[in-house]
Design a protein around this motif. Structure first.
Motif, PDB file in Angstrom:
ATOM      1  N   TYR A 109       1.276  -1.402   0.045  1.00 18.42           N
ATOM      2  CA  TYR A 109      -0.097   0.251   0.035  1.00 18.42           C
ATOM      3  C   TYR A 109       0.952   1.340  -0.091  1.00 18.42           C
ATOM      4  O   TYR A 109       0.220   2.378  -0.980  1.00 18.42           O
ATOM      5  N   LYS A 110       2.078   1.221   0.537  1.00 15.85           N
ATOM      6  CA  LYS A 110       3.230   2.428   0.718  1.00 15.85           C
ATOM      7  C   LYS A 110       3.686   2.591  -0.895  1.00 15.85           C
ATOM      8  O   LYS A 110       3.629   4.015  -1.040  1.00 15.85           O
ATOM      9  N   ARG A 111       3.907   1.762  -0.714  1.00 16.31           N
ATOM     10  CA  ARG A 111       4.795   1.565  -2.285  1.00 16.31           C
ATOM     11  C   ARG A 111       3.524   2.434  -3.499  1.00 16.31           C
ATOM     12  O   ARG A 111       3.566   3.361  -4.657  1.00 16.31           O
ATOM     13  N   ALA A 112       1.724   1.584  -3.902  1.00 15.07           N
ATOM     14  CA  ALA A 112       0.933   2.681  -4.534  1.00 15.07           C
ATOM     15  C   ALA A 112       0.973   3.833  -3.794  1.00 15.07           C
ATOM     16  O   ALA A 112       0.752   4.665  -4.922  1.00 15.07           O
ATOM     17  N   VAL A 113       0.966   3.971  -3.079  1.00  9.90           N
ATOM     18  CA  VAL A 113       0.820   5.607  -2.928  1.00  9.90           C
ATOM     19  C   VAL A 113       2.153   6.725  -3.339  1.00  9.90           C
ATOM     20  O   VAL A 113       1.696   7.087  -3.873  1.00  9.90           O
TER      21      VAL A 113
END
Length: 304
Positions: A109-113
Motif C-alpha cells: 500500500y505504501k509503494r502504491a501511494v
C-alpha cells in the motif's frame, strides 16, 4: 611541501568520489558560471551583429529604465506574492505526506501511494495544462459540470484574476508534493532507530514519537529547503506561469520572468532583460544569505 603532499594523498585516496563529482561540476561550470560572462550585456546597448566586444557601453542606463518603469513594480509585487504563496502553502504538504507515509506499515500500500503521488512530478506543464482544461474549462470542464448541476454559474478559472493565483499554487503543490516528500523520507531514514525503541519502552505512542523524535530529526532539512526556496523568491515558476497564463490575467499573473521573456527575446531588448536578470540574482543572493543567518540565530545549521 609537506602540506601539499598530504593534500595530494587525500585527493588520491578519495579519487573515486572526485570522479563522481565531475559531471555535476561540469554542469555548473558550463551552464551556470560560463554564461555569467554575458552579464556585461546589462551595461551595453547590445546588438547581435556587433557582439559583446563591439556593442556600445551605456553604463547604468538599463537599470535606470527598469526602476523608473511603474510596470516593473507591479510585476515585482506579483512575483513576490506568488512566491510567498507557494512557499507558505507548499512547505507543509511535503512534510505531512512524508510523515504519513513513514507511519504506513503495509508495504504494498505504501509503494502504491508513493507511485501515485510521485508520478505528477514527471509530467510537463503542457500536459498538466491539458488536464486542467479538462477539469476547469467553463464549457466542458468537469468542475463546472458539477457546478451547473448544483445550480451555480460556471467559473472561468484560468481567465479569472480572482482564481488564477490559487490555481498556480494548488497545481504546483499537486505536481511537486511527491518528490518533495522523498527528501523528508530520506532524512527520516537517517534517524537512529534506537531513539524510537527507547521511546516505545517509555510508553510513547505514535504521535509523541513523531513530535519528539521525527520532527526534531528532520528540522535541519526543513530549514535547508526553506533557505533554498528563499534564494529563488524572484523566480515564481516561469515555466508553469508561461504555459498557464494569458492576457486576461496579466494583472495578477504577469511576473518578472515572463515580462523579461517578452522584452528580451520577443522585442530583442537584450540589455534591458540582462539588467533585470542581474537584479534578480543580487536579490536572491541577499535573501539566501539573510535566511541562512536567521536559521543559525534560531538554532539551525543553515547551509554553511
Amino acid at each position: 611541501m609537506r602540506a601539499k603532499s598530504t593534500f595530494m594523498k587525500s585527493v588520491y585516496r578519495h579519487r573515486w568520489l572526485y570522479i563522481m563529482m565531475l559531471p555535476s561540476l561540469a554542469y555548473y561550470a558550463i551552464y551556470k558560471y560560463a554564461p555569467m560572462a554575458g552579464l556585461v550585456i546589462a551595461f551595453q546597448d547590445y546588438n547581435l551583429m556587433d557582439g559583446l566586444r563591439n556593442s556600445p557601453w551605456v553604463g547604468l542606463k538599463h537599470f535606470r529604465d527598469v526602476f523608473s518603469n511603474q510596470q516593473f513594480f507591479i510585476l515585482l509585487r506579483n512575483t513576490l506574492l506568488i512566491s510567498f504563496y507557494k512557499i507558505g502553502f507548499g512547505a507543509l504538504p511535503d512534510l505531512l505526506l512524508a510523515l504519513l507515509l513513514n507511519e504506513v506499515r503495509i508495504r504494498w500500500y505504501k509503494r502504491a501511494v508513493q507511485t501515485a503521488v510521485y508520478f505528477p512530478y514527471f509530467l510537463s506543464w503542457v500536459i498538466v495544462y491539458g488536464m486542467m482544461l479538462m477539469f476547469l474549462s467553463p464549457g466542458t470542464g468537469l468542475v463546472n459540470y458539477f457546478l451547473k448541476d448544483w445550480g451555480f454559474e460556471p467559473i472561468s478559472f484560468l481567465t479569472s484574476n480572482d482564481w488564477f493565483r490559487s490555481i498556480l499554487v494548488s497545481s504546483e503543490i499537486w505536481k511537486d508534493v511527491g518528490i518533495g516528500s522523498v527528501i523528508y523520507m530520506a532524512a527520516m531514514a537517517g534517524i537512529d532507530p534506537q531513539q524510537y525503541e527507547a521511546a516505545i519502552m517509555d510508553g510513547a505512542g505514535r504521535w509523541k514519537r513523531m513530535w519528539h523524535i521525527t520532527l526534531p530529526g528532520i528540522r535541519n532539512v526543513f530549514v535547508l529547503l526553506l533557505i533554498l526556496k528563499m534564494g529563488s523568491i524572484l523566480d515564481a515558476g516561469f515555466g508553469q506561469i508561461y504555459v498557464l497564463y494569458n492576457s486576461l490575467v496579466y494583472d495578477t499573473a504577469d511576473i518578472i520572468d515572463t515580462w523579461v521573456f517578452r522584452r528580451g527575446l520577443e522585442q530583442m531588448q537584450y540589455g534591458y532583460a540582462a539588467a533585470v536578470g542581474m537584479f534578480k540574482s543580487v536579490v536572491g543572493l541577499i535573501m539566501i544569505l539573510g535566511a541562512n543567518q536567521l536559521a543559525k540565530r534560531f538554532g539551525g545549521n543553515g547551509i554553511w
